[in-house]
Design an enzyme around this catalytic site. Sequence first.
Site, PDB file in Angstrom:
ATOM      1  N   HIS A  58     -55.084  23.781  14.157  1.00 21.87           N
ATOM      2  CA  HIS A  58     -55.826  24.321  13.011  1.00 21.87           C
ATOM      3  C   HIS A  58     -57.324  24.335  13.311  1.00 21.87           C
ATOM      4  O   HIS A  58     -58.003  25.356  13.146  1.00 21.87           O
ATOM      5  CB  HIS A  58     -55.522  23.461  11.776  1.00 21.87           C
ATOM      6  CG  HIS A  58     -56.285  23.832  10.547  1.00 21.87           C
ATOM      7  ND1 HIS A  58     -55.664  24.354   9.431  1.00 21.87           N
ATOM      8  CD2 HIS A  58     -57.611  23.742  10.230  1.00 21.87           C
ATOM      9  CE1 HIS A  58     -56.585  24.581   8.498  1.00 21.87           C
ATOM     10  NE2 HIS A  58     -57.773  24.212   8.960  1.00 21.87           N
ATOM     11  N   GLU A  59     -57.840  23.198  13.783  1.00 23.92           N
ATOM     12  CA  GLU A  59     -59.265  23.111  14.075  1.00 23.92           C
ATOM     13  C   GLU A  59     -59.640  23.956  15.291  1.00 23.92           C
ATOM     14  O   GLU A  59     -60.721  24.564  15.329  1.00 23.92           O
ATOM     15  CB  GLU A  59     -59.662  21.648  14.313  1.00 23.92           C
ATOM     16  CG  GLU A  59     -59.338  20.710  13.168  1.00 23.92           C
ATOM     17  CD  GLU A  59     -59.973  21.133  11.860  1.00 23.92           C
ATOM     18  OE1 GLU A  59     -60.977  21.871  11.887  1.00 23.92           O
ATOM     19  OE2 GLU A  59     -59.470  20.752  10.807  1.00 23.92           O
ATOM     20  N   HIS A  62     -60.193  27.537  14.204  1.00 24.08           N
ATOM     21  CA  HIS A  62     -61.531  27.728  13.636  1.00 24.08           C
ATOM     22  C   HIS A  62     -62.566  27.872  14.752  1.00 24.08           C
ATOM     23  O   HIS A  62     -63.400  28.786  14.744  1.00 24.08           O
ATOM     24  CB  HIS A  62     -61.920  26.519  12.778  1.00 24.08           C
ATOM     25  CG  HIS A  62     -61.284  26.476  11.424  1.00 24.08           C
ATOM     26  ND1 HIS A  62     -61.287  27.537  10.555  1.00 24.08           N
ATOM     27  CD2 HIS A  62     -60.649  25.458  10.776  1.00 24.08           C
ATOM     28  CE1 HIS A  62     -60.675  27.192   9.434  1.00 24.08           C
ATOM     29  NE2 HIS A  62     -60.279  25.940   9.543  1.00 24.08           N
TER      30      HIS A  62
END
Length: 267
Positions: A58-59, A62
Amino acid sequence: MTTAPSRRDDRRISPVFLGITAVTAAAGWALWADFAADARVVVFLFVTSAWVVSLCLHEYAHARTALHSGDISVAAKGYLTLNPLAYTHALLSVVLPVLFVVLGGIGLPGGAVFVERHRIRGRLRHSLISAAGPLTNVLFALVCTAPFWLDALDGVPETFRFALAFLALLQVTAAILNFLPVPGLDGYGVLEPWLSRGLRARAESFAPFGMLAVFAVLFIPSVNNAFFEAIDTILSTLGVGDGQTYCGQNLYRFWTGRDELCGSLVN
């Protein structure tokens, strides 16, 4: 004399991430092969490590989107190594999400990679950076549920099915919560570039409390019931029944003791 890390070092996959992935693979294999002596403990290891892997991805999403949008600083900060210890706030990014899974079985939105927004040009790019994280949870949920809607689990031990179902539930809840248009969450980050300066300024003061407000609202019984009914509907559409997610959560919380419905699976 020290030297700056090379570009290759900035983007090399972290041994920490590889270790967590190895735990996921080993625990998943033990469940798949019905090799686990204590299914509950192995389910706990599998789901927890896989959940941390999803938080890292997820990170990473980003950061990778930010990199291609103009913020080259994310590489130097270690965000492209998938190392959960490199995040600006490991407590919010990893510890709290795992704690919420352990205590309540809900996929808490993680986060924090620090993107230097002044380097990014164009509102669409800002929105895509915010959307990239929860879209990763959506993709992870599709991967977890694929064996169910493809009918590819014939002969597979039920403990593995239930663990996978519970992991899918976590991914769906994380995606939905992340996409809420609440300051402090990714959903608001998608909308923020398109709002007026005045609205952004007012929302900014609320952002530190946005996540807390969401979970406070979820403690309202009627809201909680509606939320999890929506989750069950989504998972049912993807071939995962609420009984499977229930048993998966029950197996995951091994410290609660045997459950009458699913206890026979761990004898």
